[in-house]
Design a protein around this motif. Sequence first.
Motif, mmCIF file in Angstrom:
data_model
loop_
_atom_site.group_PDB
_atom_site.id
_atom_site.type_symbol
_atom_site.label_atom_id
_atom_site.label_comp_id
_atom_site.label_asym_id
_atom_site.label_seq_id
_atom_site.Cartn_x
_atom_site.Cartn_y
_atom_site.Cartn_z
ATOM 1 N N UNK A 41 39.817 75.456 143.748
ATOM 2 C CA UNK A 41 40.275 76.741 143.681
ATOM 3 C C UNK A 41 41.541 75.705 144.689
ATOM 4 N N UNK A 42 41.486 75.268 146.076
ATOM 5 C CA UNK A 42 41.589 75.059 147.383
ATOM 6 C C UNK A 42 42.724 73.499 146.785
ATOM 7 N N UNK A 43 42.040 72.461 145.905
ATOM 8 C CA UNK A 43 42.235 71.523 145.420
ATOM 9 C C UNK A 43 43.725 72.296 144.385
ATOM 10 N N UNK A 44 43.748 73.158 143.576
ATOM 11 C CA UNK A 44 44.194 73.338 142.608
ATOM 12 C C UNK A 44 45.775 73.475 143.627
ATOM 13 N N UNK A 45 45.503 74.716 144.497
ATOM 14 C CA UNK A 45 47.013 75.153 145.368
ATOM 15 C C UNK A 45 47.148 74.043 146.417
ATOM 16 N N UNK A 46 46.389 73.102 147.139
ATOM 17 C CA UNK A 46 47.311 72.198 148.122
ATOM 18 C C UNK A 46 48.122 71.465 145.976
ATOM 19 N N UNK A 47 48.019 71.045 145.246
ATOM 20 C CA UNK A 47 48.647 70.285 144.609
ATOM 21 C C UNK A 47 49.715 71.263 143.713
ATOM 22 N N UNK A 48 49.682 72.511 143.959
ATOM 23 C CA UNK A 48 51.047 73.157 143.556
ATOM 24 C C UNK A 48 51.709 73.301 144.848
ATOM 25 N N UNK A 49 51.369 73.069 146.205
ATOM 26 C CA UNK A 49 52.014 73.113 146.923
ATOM 27 C C UNK A 49 53.493 71.681 147.618
ATOM 28 N N UNK A 55 59.097 68.188 144.363
ATOM 29 C CA UNK A 55 60.284 68.858 143.462
ATOM 30 C C UNK A 55 61.210 69.427 144.191
ATOM 31 N N UNK A 56 61.745 69.737 145.450
ATOM 32 C CA UNK A 56 62.595 69.857 146.593
ATOM 33 C C UNK A 56 62.984 68.947 147.057
ATOM 34 N N UNK A 57 62.184 67.436 147.280
ATOM 35 C CA UNK A 57 63.041 66.241 147.290
ATOM 36 C C UNK A 57 63.709 65.671 146.832
ATOM 37 N N UNK A 59 65.061 66.730 144.152
ATOM 38 C CA UNK A 59 66.203 67.380 144.057
ATOM 39 C C UNK A 59 67.345 66.997 145.089
ATOM 40 N N UNK A 60 66.621 66.925 146.053
ATOM 41 C CA UNK A 60 67.496 66.586 147.344
ATOM 42 C C UNK A 60 67.648 65.317 147.500
ATOM 43 N N UNK A 61 67.545 64.896 146.738
ATOM 44 C CA UNK A 61 67.881 63.294 146.569
ATOM 45 C C UNK A 61 68.723 62.771 145.791
ATOM 46 N N UNK A 62 68.626 63.949 144.575
ATOM 47 C CA UNK A 62 69.663 63.573 143.414
ATOM 48 C C UNK A 62 71.215 63.865 143.947
#
Length: 62
Positions: A41-49, A55-57, A59-62
């Motif tokens: 569960x912790x690994x899954x949460x970390x991967x989602x973060x 994705x944010x980076x 989007x910012x780079x485009x």
Amino acid sequence: MSNKSGNFKGEINVGEMKGDRMNELEKRIESLEKQLADMQKATSCDLNILSTRITAVESFSR
């Protein structure tokens, strides 16, 4: 069978186990299953973060 640090080594003949030893083994297995589920569960949460940050980076780079 376990070594000095309590780590399991070898095989267990469950057919020969009785009473308290069987209960101890069942409790240990349940504990390990819970630890594994918590770690997954912790690994899954970390991967989602991390995925969100990537994705944010991107989007910012485009």
